[in-house]
Design an enzyme around this catalytic site. Sequence first.
Site, PDB file in Angstrom:
ATOM      1  N   ARG A 173       0.824  -1.214   0.000  1.00  0.00           N
ATOM      2  CA  ARG A 173       0.000   0.000   0.000  1.00  0.00           C
ATOM      3  C   ARG A 173       0.857   1.264   0.000  1.00  0.00           C
ATOM      4  NH1 ARG A 173      -5.223   0.125   1.513  1.00  0.00           N
ATOM      5  NH2 ARG A 173      -4.859   2.028   2.704  1.00  0.00           N
ATOM      6  N   ARG A 177       8.418   5.972  -5.117  1.00  0.00           N
ATOM      7  CA  ARG A 177       8.535   6.720  -6.364  1.00  0.00           C
ATOM      8  C   ARG A 177       9.971   7.191  -6.570  1.00  0.00           C
ATOM      9  NH1 ARG A 177       3.756   9.909  -4.445  1.00  0.00           N
ATOM     10  NH2 ARG A 177       1.933   8.697  -5.044  1.00  0.00           N
ATOM     11  N   ARG A 250      -7.096  -4.370  15.102  1.00  0.00           N
ATOM     12  CA  ARG A 250      -6.260  -3.408  15.798  1.00  0.00           C
ATOM     13  C   ARG A 250      -7.163  -2.223  16.145  1.00  0.00           C
ATOM     14  NH1 ARG A 250      -2.071  -4.718  18.369  1.00  0.00           N
ATOM     15  NH2 ARG A 250      -1.023  -2.716  18.035  1.00  0.00           N
ATOM     16  N   ARG A 281       1.664   8.292  15.337  1.00  0.00           N
ATOM     17  CA  ARG A 281       1.731   9.547  14.602  1.00  0.00           C
ATOM     18  C   ARG A 281       1.023  10.643  15.377  1.00  0.00           C
ATOM     19  NH1 ARG A 281      -2.409   8.895   9.392  1.00  0.00           N
ATOM     20  NH2 ARG A 281      -4.272   8.303  10.565  1.00  0.00           N
ATOM     21  N   GLU A 307      -1.793   9.368  18.252  1.00  0.00           N
ATOM     22  CA  GLU A 307      -2.463   8.091  18.012  1.00  0.00           C
ATOM     23  C   GLU A 307      -1.634   6.946  18.593  1.00  0.00           C
ATOM     24  OE1 GLU A 307      -3.636   7.407  13.994  1.00  0.00           O
ATOM     25  OE2 GLU A 307      -4.515   9.403  13.746  1.00  0.00           O
ATOM     26  N   TYR A 355     -10.639  -4.260   5.085  1.00  0.00           N
ATOM     27  CA  TYR A 355     -10.071  -2.917   5.108  1.00  0.00           C
ATOM     28  C   TYR A 355     -10.574  -2.163   3.880  1.00  0.00           C
ATOM     29  CZ  TYR A 355      -6.947   0.993   5.594  1.00  0.00           C
ATOM     30  OH  TYR A 355      -6.462   2.269   5.753  1.00  0.00           O
ATOM     31  N   ASP A 357     -10.959   1.657   1.992  1.00  0.00           N
ATOM     32  CA  ASP A 357     -10.824   3.105   1.897  1.00  0.00           C
ATOM     33  C   ASP A 357     -12.226   3.685   1.739  1.00  0.00           C
ATOM     34  OD1 ASP A 357      -8.050   3.346   2.115  1.00  0.00           O
ATOM     35  OD2 ASP A 357      -7.747   2.962  -0.025  1.00  0.00           O
TER      36      ASP A 357
END
Length: 375
Positions: A173, A177, A250, A281, A307, A355, A357
């Site tokens: 995921r 680049r 989780r 984060r 978090e 999961y 999006d």
Amino acid sequence: MNKKYDYLVVGAGLYGAVFAHEAKAAGKSVLVIDRRPNIAGNVYTEETEGINVHKYGAHIFHTNNKKVWNYVTKFADFNRFTNSPVANYKGELYSLPFNMYTFNKMWGVVTPEEAEAKIRQQREEAGIADPKNLEEQAISLVGRDIFEKLVKGYTEKQWGRDCKDLPAFIIKRLPVRFTFDNNYFNALYQGIPTGGYTKMVANILDDIEVILNQDYLDRKEEFDSMADKVIYTGPVDAYFGYREGYLEYRSVRFETEVLEQPNFQGNAAVNYTDRETPWTRIIEHKWFEFGKDANGNDLPKTVISREFSSEWKPGDEPYYPVNDEKNSELYNKYKELAAREENVIFGGRLGEYKYYDMDAVIASALEMSEKELGR
């Protein structure tokens, strides 16, 4: 009680709201209930000091699905926010996604050819030909140095498992680049709804009856009697009383505070990738909307959320399905039970133990509504 509604929708998150809207538009009678005191599920935003705070974690809408984009923009204007998170490893700052800025900071390389050569060298040194787990996959993608500093600690905090014990697909995921593109999502459409997600979901649910603070499973028989069909978006194992066992998730805990300063970290998201820092984060919510209030004025304060990832236990909010082999086998048992429920449709992240999006949730709800309602 006599049947009153065509559909009872359990859950006022994205899946439930979209299905309810489509059912209402098709001339059906709909009741939406949610056990929380608010609509919008995990995309719920709440205004604090003029800032739309993402109460259940940061959500950045992104999609390549034009149909979904056209759909959501009927209910909200979106700003031009681009997700460009930063990784903090013991005070060293790196670009996420992994790109030429990352490679330059890590190794001093300047050209894509040099970066690719460095990764290839570290992959060969590790002797990885066919990655079997997340650690091997990460090293093969970005080399051992980046894995050790920017992947290993964060991932083990996030999932509570050694990287060698996690499936390889998780790391796929993460974009890699060999350009200087700092846009984390390779998506044609991206942004944050102006005014927050709660406002958007409220617009989707406009003119639909919604009752909050209602736990469907506590009064299942009574609620079932109120509708011909149920759209259930809660945990699938909870629906069946955990008869086959508990599916694993989780969970995430947030520590949110208002700071008497205009700028804490200068970015919406900073990931802490060392193992020693307890949080994964820090989100600084104002930067999702460029530090401005609804009138375009600079905001004098800021709101941050730390978090903390943890293993789910009954009573916690389930966030991320643990889609390993054991849980996949267990879910298949529940999926078979769900298929036998004639008047119940299971949907969304929890109902399908998947999961998702945000755009995929909406696409799934639209697909189901077309199938169910013929529109």
